[in-house]
Write a protein that holds these residues in place. Structure first.
Motif, PDB file in Angstrom:
ATOM      1  N   PHE A   1       2.442   6.230  -7.301  1.00 45.24           N
ATOM      2  CA  PHE A   1       1.192   7.028  -7.763  1.00 45.24           C
ATOM      3  C   PHE A   1       1.672   8.662  -7.734  1.00 45.24           C
TER       4      PHE A   1
ATOM      5  N   SER B   1       2.781   1.631  -3.457  1.00 44.75           N
ATOM      6  CA  SER B   1       1.640   2.161  -4.537  1.00 44.75           C
ATOM      7  C   SER B   1       1.205   3.505  -4.241  1.00 44.75           C
ATOM      8  N   HIS B   2       1.364   3.879  -3.107  1.00 42.67           N
ATOM      9  CA  HIS B   2       0.939   5.368  -2.851  1.00 42.67           C
ATOM     10  C   HIS B   2       2.125   6.196  -3.329  1.00 42.67           C
TER      11      HIS B   2
ATOM     12  N   LYS C   1       0.801  -1.481   0.088  1.00 45.94           N
ATOM     13  CA  LYS C   1       0.159   0.072   0.028  1.00 45.94           C
ATOM     14  C   LYS C   1       0.864   1.376  -0.038  1.00 45.94           C
TER      15      LYS C   1
ATOM     16  N   GLU D   1      -8.659   7.608 -11.959  1.00 46.24           N
ATOM     17  CA  GLU D   1      -7.997   6.831 -11.224  1.00 46.24           C
ATOM     18  C   GLU D   1      -7.510   7.519  -9.976  1.00 46.24           C
ATOM     19  N   GLN D   2      -7.549   6.826  -8.855  1.00 43.73           N
ATOM     20  CA  GLN D   2      -6.980   7.205  -7.530  1.00 43.73           C
ATOM     21  C   GLN D   2      -6.307   5.875  -7.044  1.00 43.73           C
ATOM     22  N   ALA D   3      -5.298   6.439  -6.300  1.00 42.25           N
ATOM     23  CA  ALA D   3      -4.579   5.032  -5.630  1.00 42.25           C
ATOM     24  C   ALA D   3      -3.894   5.649  -4.622  1.00 42.25           C
ATOM     25  N   GLY D   4      -3.513   4.735  -3.739  1.00 46.77           N
ATOM     26  CA  GLY D   4      -2.521   5.255  -2.381  1.00 46.77           C
ATOM     27  C   GLY D   4      -3.508   5.935  -1.665  1.00 46.77           C
TER      28      GLY D   4
ATOM     29  N   THR E   1      -6.165   1.814   6.269  1.00 52.48           N
ATOM     30  CA  THR E   1      -5.124   0.667   5.666  1.00 52.48           C
ATOM     31  C   THR E   1      -4.325  -0.066   6.685  1.00 52.48           C
TER      32      THR E   1
END
Length: 483
Positions: free
Chosen positions: A168, A164-165, A161, A313-316, A260
């Motif tokens: 991104f 990925s944050h 996680k 798209e969104q991530a983290g 998270t």
């Protein structure tokens, strides 16, 4: 009631009252200057780093404590933490449809984030229970394997996680530039000052790598608000930027990190993954409500149209206006048809009271022998009995020291993970043993035994062991001669 339970009850009542009042006064407030410091219109519900920081500190010190006898205590705290998180969030997930029907989103957000304060129960010995109500008995080998499997899963989930944050963030900021449109910059400056942020904080960027407006960053100095390369009307920009300012002011990115972290802590429980997803959705629902506070019907329709047009798209640990397909219907319904729902701070107060009072009710236990506990590190032949004390009999002498040590070495014990007080019982056998490493103290009660070298810290000698089947006092008394 023991002093420890009295302290715990007082803490539970105080926490319940605090969180009952939190939802009534934690609302946007006007910006005022005071002593030259910023007064932010939106502020976080909690200090979200408390529980993650405390548990990560335990994990860091666990290798140091294992050789010194404190491993089971720290292991017990970790087990009790993720057991509590798993049960609490699973129950909240089951009740969520009912809660969302009658309670405002802010109340649901507070309920999701309440376990952040479990660290209060873990950080003080004054809140220990007398004894656990539920003991999960497992072989020592199974607990050891389970700990390594859990630790590996925790590290993989949380590490992925975070990775990925960061990936991104790097991708969307690599080619980002400061917003150049004068009207956009002017609107951003006005909204930022209204929210209580100085002109040096919160840069507004435009990036070709994003397709939806978002804010990213866990710390104040790293927060960036990013817009895609597309045209918005001033009204749309006003809604978008106000939405992101609410998220930033409340620290919702950090709240998502907390959710998270809880997911990684209980990665083996599929209900936790669903629960944390719903928690993130409630953050967005509550943000929608903050933005639309005081808006008329036309303003709500415009916001709903913006939700429909904004997707990406969104991530983290990011916050953005766009909604996933699963949550879009619910958000649109809340925006267009705002039903009367209640703050109901008493629900948060009761949840906080229950979390504090029930922490530690369940624990792990594994089998050990008296030989391992009472005569560690060497054979029994190297230990000698220095003195013996028995309740109601005073000081005693061993009529048959070898038989007494044989009995002690053969006792079947259960090592509890965690700390419990076990109030003083009717009978107690106290023995001082002299060995190659100094003097060791043994205490045996009706169903509890304890052993530690004299002069050690409490975490090294605080483990207590349940005596399976109890103590044969008649046999022990037959081996003793009162002085």
């Amino acid at each position: 009631m023991s002093p420890e339970m009295t302290y715990r009850l007082i803490l539970a009542l105080v926490m319940g009252l605090l969180f009952t009042g939190l939802l009534y006064w934690k609302r946007p407030r006007p910006v005022t200057a005071f002593s030259g410091k910023e007064k932010h219109r939106y502020t976080p519900y909690f200090a979200y780093w408390l529980l993650p920081g405390f548990l990560l500190l335990i994990v860091c010190f666990l290798p140091l404590m294992l050789p010194r006898g404190g491993g089971s205590s720290l292991l017990g705290l970790l087990f009790q933490a993720f057991l509590h998180l798993a049960l609490y969030n699973s129950l909240l997930l089951l009740l969520l449809p009912l809660l969302r029907r009658f309670l405002q989103p802010q109340t649901c957000v507070v309920l999701w984030l309440l376990p952040n304060y479990l660290y209060l129960c873990m950080s003080s010995e004054n809140f220990q229970l007398d004894r656990p109500l539920l003991i999960l008995r497992l072989p020592a080998a199974a607990i050891c394997i389970g700990c390594w499997v859990w630790a590996a899963g925790f590290a993989v989930v949380l590490g992925w996680k975070i990775f990925s944050h960061l990936r991104f963030r790097r991708r969307i900021l690599k080619d980002a530039l400061a917003a150049a449109d004068p009207s956009t910059a002017r609107l951003w400056e006005e909204l930022r000052q209204r929210a209580g942020y100085s002109s040096k904080r919160l840069p507004l960027l435009v990036s070709p790598a994003v397709s939806t407006p978002l804010s990213i960053g866990l710390f104040p100095s790293t927060i960036r608000v990013v817009l895609p390369q597309r045209d918005y009307t001033q009204r749309e920009l006003d809604l978008i930027l106000r939405h992101e300012l609410v998220h930033i002011g409340r620290g919702d990115s950090t709240a998502k990190f907390f959710l998270t972290f809880c997911t990684a802590l209980c990665w083996f429980n599929p209900l936790m993954w669903a629960a944390m997803k719903q928690g993130s959705e409630d953050l967005e629902l509550s943000c929608d409500q903050e933005v639309l506070d005081g808006s008329d019907e036309e303003g709500r329709r415009e916001y709903a149209r913006l939700l429909l047009r904004t997707a990406g798209e969104q991530a983290g640990f990011t916050t953005c206006l766009s909604a996933s397909a699963a949550s879009l219907r619910r958000r649109l319904q809340r925006v267009l048809h705002p039903a009367r729902r209640f703050i109901c701070g008493i629900s948060a107060g009761l949840a906080a009271f229950g979390l504090v009072m029930t922490f530690g009710w369940a624990t792990l236990a594994y089998d050990v022998t008296g030989q391992e506990v009472f005569f560690p590190g060497d054979t029994r032949e190297h230990w000698r009995i220095s003195s013996i004390g028995l309740t109601d009999a005073g000081n005693c002498q061993a009529a048959d020291p070898e038989a007494l040590m044989d009995y002690l070495a053969g006792l079947e014990l259960e090592c509890l993970a965690g700390q419990y007080t076990f109030p003083r019982q009717e009978r107690e056998l106290s023995i001082f043993l002299s060995g190659p490493d100094g003097v060791r103290f043994l205490s045996i009660r009706d169903d509890v035994a304890q052993s530690f070298p004299l002069g050690t810290a409490s975490y090294e000698g605080g483990n207590r062991y349940l005596v399976a089947g109890g103590v044969n006092w008649t046999y022990i008394e037959s081996l003793l001669n009162p002085e």
